[in-house]
Write an enzyme that holds these catalytic residues in place. Structure first.
Site, PDB file in Angstrom:
ATOM      1  N   PRO A 179      -5.720  -3.318   1.418  1.00  0.00           N
ATOM      2  CA  PRO A 179      -4.850  -4.073   2.327  1.00  0.00           C
ATOM      3  C   PRO A 179      -3.442  -3.490   2.388  1.00  0.00           C
ATOM      4  CG  PRO A 179      -5.008  -5.200   0.227  1.00  0.00           C
ATOM      5  CD  PRO A 179      -5.960  -4.027   0.142  1.00  0.00           C
ATOM      6  N   GLU A 180      -2.698  -3.900   3.377  1.00  0.00           N
ATOM      7  CA  GLU A 180      -1.323  -3.425   3.571  1.00  0.00           C
ATOM      8  C   GLU A 180      -0.428  -3.804   2.404  1.00  0.00           C
ATOM      9  OE1 GLU A 180       1.978  -1.732   5.836  1.00  0.00           O
ATOM     10  OE2 GLU A 180      -0.181  -1.404   5.615  1.00  0.00           O
ATOM     11  N   ALA A 181      -0.663  -4.939   1.792  1.00  0.00           N
ATOM     12  CA  ALA A 181       0.091  -5.369   0.613  1.00  0.00           C
ATOM     13  C   ALA A 181      -0.817  -6.261  -0.211  1.00  0.00           C
ATOM     14  CB  ALA A 181       1.356  -6.116   1.015  1.00  0.00           C
ATOM     15  N   HIS A 195       0.845  -1.195   0.000  1.00  0.00           N
ATOM     16  CA  HIS A 195       0.000   0.000   0.000  1.00  0.00           C
ATOM     17  C   HIS A 195       0.882   1.248   0.000  1.00  0.00           C
ATOM     18  CE1 HIS A 195      -2.738   3.153   1.285  1.00  0.00           C
ATOM     19  NE2 HIS A 195      -3.763   2.330   1.163  1.00  0.00           N
TER      20      HIS A 195
END
Length: 331
Positions: free
Chosen positions: A240-242, A192
């Site tokens: 999402p974070e990744a 992200h």
């Protein structure tokens, strides 16, 4: 530096109130002992009372981190401009000059550099965590300087072209993303944190107006679209974070420790910049979708909180309002 020094200097620029300048000087003077290394590359941690400095133990054998020592230039240079004290600019110029002379493995900047030996650490390159804002600051310091800092522009152009050549990829279904490189092997994962790059490439395309501009604007549009997809493909409409790209799945998190959202700003910044550059209404619509998602999933009695799984509506919250939510996301 970004949240506190940058915040104080922004307030000073807006108001002219000397208080904010004085507070910025106070903080930065406390940080200066971290720069006392053989290379001028600062340590990550400094005790504000004693001045003793060190790096994180986990950071590739005591290395400094690219996104930390590379994300000082705008604030320190501006502080020299408004105080007349050259020491702040000298500190960041020394970092920049040292980096400019270093050979880059595979034409990319690794995320780790040892402040004593001046040698690169682990061969991991990312435009997400550990690397991200170094690239952003090269472009933005060139702009902040009134386009007089030609070294910043040259280093940015070189890095941006090498990222384009080595890391920018297009998925089988047409999504543009920035992969990571570890020991010359691509990992088809995008953080992200790397979603700022849509705005970065767009801003460079608009401001430079050269042979790179058409390509870079297409990259900007593609990355911003992909980051929006990472939000749109979740049940909460938060990113999402990744997120990863495989034969079976695109722009979605695969691992549990990549499914959280902690109020990050990077995607919103790209929406904002791309709206300003193109006036395409979709970017404002995407921004409004994000506002609604924040209200629906993150708003609580005491403020706003992160969520542990963007694919679960009404799921667990993390009970933390990160300082960058106020310093960056809402801005």
């Amino acid at each position: 530096n970004i949240r506190y020094v940058g915040g104080m200097l922004t307030l000073y620029a807006f108001t002219g109130d000397e208080l904010f300048k004085e507070k910025a000087v106070h903080i930065v003077d406390k940080l200066l002992p971290a720069f006392n290394t053989p290379t001028g590359i600062p340590y990550a941690l400094v005790n504000m009372q004693t001045g003793s400095s060190k790096n994180f133990g986990w950071a590739s054998g005591g290395s400094s981190i690219l996104s930390e020592f590379g994300t000082l230039h705008m604030e320190f240079s501006y502080l020299s401009d408004i105080t007349g004290d050259p020491i702040y600019r000298e500190k960041v110029d020394k970092i920049r000059n040292f980096l400019a002379k270093l050979e880059r493995p595979a034409k990319l900047y690794p995320n780790y550099l040892h402040p004593k030996t001046g040698k690169w650490g682990q061969q991991h390159t990312s435009v997400g965590a550990l690397g991200d804002s170094f690239y952003e600051y090269l472009l933005k310091e060139w702009l902040r300087s009134g386009k007089r800092d030609t070294q910043a522009k040259e280093m940015f152009d070189e890095a941006a072209k090498d990222i384009e050549e080595k890391l920018v990829k297009v998925s089988p279904h047409g999504l543009t993303y920035i992969a990571e490189m570890k020991y010359n092997r691509l990992e088809h994962k995008m953080d992200h944190l790397a979603c700022f790059a849509g705005g970065m490439y767009g801003l460079a395309a608009q401001e430079e107006k050269d042979s790179n501009s058409d390509r870079w604007m297409k990259i900007a549009e593609g990355i911003t679209h992909t980051c929006h997809e990472s939000y749109d493909r979740s049940d909460t409409k938060l990113g999402p974070e990744a997120f990863r790209f495989t034969d079976a799945m695109e722009a979605k998190a695969m691992k549990q420790n990549e499914k959280y959202y902690i109020l990050r700003p990077e995607t919103f910044e790209s929406y904002f910049i791309m709206w300003r550059l193109t006036k395409d209404e979709k970017y404002r619509n995407w921004g409004w979708e994000a506002v609604q998602a924040l209200e629906n999933s993150c708003k609580v009695d005491g403020g706003y909180t992160g969520v542990r799984d963007v694919y679960q509506v009404g799921g667990m919250k993390d009970d933390v309002q990160q300082s960058f939510f106020l310093a960056e996301s809402l801005k």
